[in-house]
Every structure is written in structure tokens, then in C-alpha cells.
Design a protein around this motif. Sequence first.
Motif, mmCIF file in Angstrom:
data_model
loop_
_atom_site.group_PDB
_atom_site.id
_atom_site.type_symbol
_atom_site.label_atom_id
_atom_site.label_comp_id
_atom_site.label_asym_id
_atom_site.label_seq_id
_atom_site.Cartn_x
_atom_site.Cartn_y
_atom_site.Cartn_z
ATOM 1 N N GLY A 41 0.805 -1.214 0.000
ATOM 2 C CA GLY A 41 0.000 0.000 0.000
ATOM 3 C C GLY A 41 0.835 1.260 0.000
ATOM 4 O O GLY A 41 0.302 2.349 0.127
ATOM 5 N N GLY A 42 2.150 1.140 -0.151
ATOM 6 C CA GLY A 42 3.016 2.304 -0.131
ATOM 7 C C GLY A 42 3.448 2.734 -1.514
ATOM 8 O O GLY A 42 3.240 2.032 -2.496
ATOM 9 N N GLN A 43 4.042 3.907 -1.573
ATOM 10 C CA GLN A 43 4.623 4.398 -2.815
ATOM 11 C C GLN A 43 6.093 4.682 -2.536
ATOM 12 O O GLN A 43 6.426 5.285 -1.522
ATOM 13 C CB GLN A 43 3.920 5.661 -3.286
ATOM 14 N N TYR A 44 6.962 4.220 -3.443
ATOM 15 C CA TYR A 44 8.396 4.303 -3.217
ATOM 16 C C TYR A 44 9.078 4.945 -4.408
ATOM 17 O O TYR A 44 8.844 4.547 -5.551
ATOM 18 C CB TYR A 44 8.961 2.896 -2.998
ATOM 19 N N GLU A 45 9.916 5.950 -4.160
ATOM 20 C CA GLU A 45 10.652 6.615 -5.223
ATOM 21 C C GLU A 45 12.024 5.980 -5.358
ATOM 22 O O GLU A 45 12.708 5.735 -4.365
ATOM 23 C CB GLU A 45 10.788 8.102 -4.923
ATOM 24 N N GLY A 46 12.441 5.711 -6.593
ATOM 25 C CA GLY A 46 13.769 5.161 -6.846
ATOM 26 C C GLY A 46 13.945 3.743 -6.336
ATOM 27 O O GLY A 46 15.039 3.346 -5.965
ATOM 28 N N ALA A 47 12.882 2.954 -6.314
ATOM 29 C CA ALA A 47 12.959 1.579 -5.812
ATOM 30 C C ALA A 47 13.529 0.653 -6.873
ATOM 31 O O ALA A 47 13.393 0.898 -8.075
ATOM 32 C CB ALA A 47 11.563 1.104 -5.410
ATOM 33 N N TRP A 48 14.184 -0.429 -6.432
ATOM 34 C CA TRP A 48 14.675 -1.469 -7.339
ATOM 35 C C TRP A 48 13.656 -2.597 -7.355
ATOM 36 O O TRP A 48 13.240 -3.078 -6.317
ATOM 37 C CB TRP A 48 16.031 -1.990 -6.871
ATOM 38 N N VAL A 49 13.263 -3.026 -8.557
ATOM 39 C CA VAL A 49 12.216 -4.024 -8.719
ATOM 40 C C VAL A 49 12.730 -5.152 -9.594
ATOM 41 O O VAL A 49 13.351 -4.911 -10.633
ATOM 42 C CB VAL A 49 10.962 -3.386 -9.367
ATOM 43 N N TRP A 50 12.461 -6.383 -9.176
ATOM 44 C CA TRP A 50 12.846 -7.565 -9.952
ATOM 45 C C TRP A 50 12.153 -7.528 -11.302
ATOM 46 O O TRP A 50 10.962 -7.218 -11.391
ATOM 47 C CB TRP A 50 12.459 -8.814 -9.169
ATOM 48 N N GLY A 51 12.883 -7.839 -12.374
ATOM 49 C CA GLY A 51 12.344 -7.765 -13.730
ATOM 50 C C GLY A 51 11.080 -8.557 -13.960
ATOM 51 O O GLY A 51 10.242 -8.176 -14.769
ATOM 52 N N GLY A 52 10.904 -9.683 -13.270
ATOM 53 C CA GLY A 52 9.708 -10.488 -13.442
ATOM 54 C C GLY A 52 8.439 -9.813 -12.969
ATOM 55 O O GLY A 52 7.343 -10.261 -13.269
ATOM 56 N N ASN A 53 8.572 -8.710 -12.239
ATOM 57 C CA ASN A 53 7.412 -7.985 -11.720
ATOM 58 C C ASN A 53 7.113 -6.702 -12.483
ATOM 59 O O ASN A 53 6.279 -5.926 -12.059
ATOM 60 C CB ASN A 53 7.612 -7.625 -10.242
#
Length: 67
Positions: A41-53
Motif C-alpha cells: 500500500g506504499g509508494q516508493y521513489e527510486g525503488a529497485w524491482v525484480w524484472g519479473g514484476n
Amino acid sequence: MSVRRPRGDAPDCRYLGERVTAGGWTNAVRYRDDVAGSATGGQYEGAWVWGGNVDVGKDPSPLVNGC
């Protein structure tokens, strides 16, 4: 966390990390972007995300430059 983005709105950049298998997908790509977490439920700036997502059509996306 699932991240779905409009096709014209690509993540900031990408890099290759450790290969991870989850949910039947194997991927080593990570994307940096501003994301909204459906699970948290949060919002994150500059987050790293796994490519599968990240819905970019193909990993690594040719539309996203390396970091």
C-alpha cells in the motif's frame, strides 16, 4: 509487489543482478523506478524491482538504458 506500467512510461534504468526464480519465472534484470506497492500500500521513489514484476514486454527492455 506487482508493478504494472503503461507501455510509454518506462522505468528509469536497469541492471543485471543475481538470477532469481519465483512463480515459474527466472530473471536477472532489476529496474529502478517510482513504484506503488499493491501488497504494502506504499509508494516508493527510486525503488529497485525484480524484472519479473515489471510489465516491459521483454527483459531486458530495449527501451530502458543501463544504470
